[in-house]
Design an enzyme around this catalytic site. Structure first.
Site, PDB file in Angstrom:
ATOM      1  CG  HIS A 162      -0.294   0.209   2.518  1.00 47.36           C
ATOM      2  ND1 HIS A 162       0.299  -0.816   3.222  1.00 47.36           N
ATOM      3  CD2 HIS A 162      -0.121   1.317   3.275  1.00 47.36           C
ATOM      4  CE1 HIS A 162       0.809  -0.357   4.350  1.00 47.36           C
ATOM      5  NE2 HIS A 162       0.578   0.951   4.407  1.00 47.36           N
TER       6      HIS A 162
ATOM      7  CG  HIS B 183       5.886  11.254 -10.263  1.00 45.08           C
ATOM      8  ND1 HIS B 183       7.202  11.227 -10.649  1.00 45.08           N
ATOM      9  CD2 HIS B 183       5.204  10.602 -11.234  1.00 45.08           C
ATOM     10  CE1 HIS B 183       7.314  10.588 -11.800  1.00 45.08           C
ATOM     11  NE2 HIS B 183       6.101  10.187 -12.182  1.00 45.08           N
TER      12      HIS B 183
ATOM     13  CD  GLU C 281       3.502   9.904 -15.219  1.00 50.02           C
ATOM     14  OE1 GLU C 281       3.656   9.657 -16.427  1.00 50.02           O
ATOM     15  OE2 GLU C 281       4.363   9.621 -14.357  1.00 50.02           O
TER      16      GLU C 281
END
Length: 141
Positions: free
Chosen positions: A7, A62, A108
């Site tokens: 996770h 990211h 993204e």
């Protein structure tokens, strides 16, 4: 032996604001919510939002989420209609939109996968790039 990604936990300043963004704007499925957190899912990804003091990074770190190519343009327009802030222009293979969440975390949305990226890199490798595990026509280790 590790078997995969379990996770991702993201620190957020405001659980309600981030919950709404990830559920309403990005389409995550809510699983649980409490005063200082929430569990959300997207496909096999389990995302935890955790109340904390956020210190956004200034580096390239990211989180990228997959989308089918046929859905990309419509979803990118959906994001723009919510006024998302973009942090980078796409320069890689495939279509991507780079956006910030309410706390400045870099996200993204990308319509490619690892294979499409590696195939593009075979044609135009990055500086000093080495390929592993049977990538045809490339230096391998």
């Amino acid at each position: 032996m590790l078997t995969g990604l379990n996770h991702i936990t993201i620190a957020v300043n405001d659980i309600s604001r981030s919950f709404d963004f990830y559920v309403e704007t990005l389409g995550f499925t809510p699983k649980a919510r409490w005063a200082s957190g929430a569990y959300l899912c997207l496909g096999d990804l389990w995302l935890c939002l955790s109340a904390d003091e956020v210190s956004p990074r200034q580096d390239y770190t990211h989180y990228a989420f997959s989308i089918r190519s046929k859905d990309f343009d419509m979803f990118a327009n959906h994001l723009k209609s919510f006024g998302v802030k973009e942090w980078k222009s796409n320069k890689s293979e495939g279509k991507s939109i780079y956006l910030l969440d309410p706390d400045g975390h870099k996200l993204e949305i990308h319509d490619g996968d690892l294979n499409s990226r590696l195939n593009a890199c075979l044609k135009h490798p990055y500086k000093d790039m080495v390929f592993f595990n049977g990538m045809n026509g490339a230096e391998q280790k």
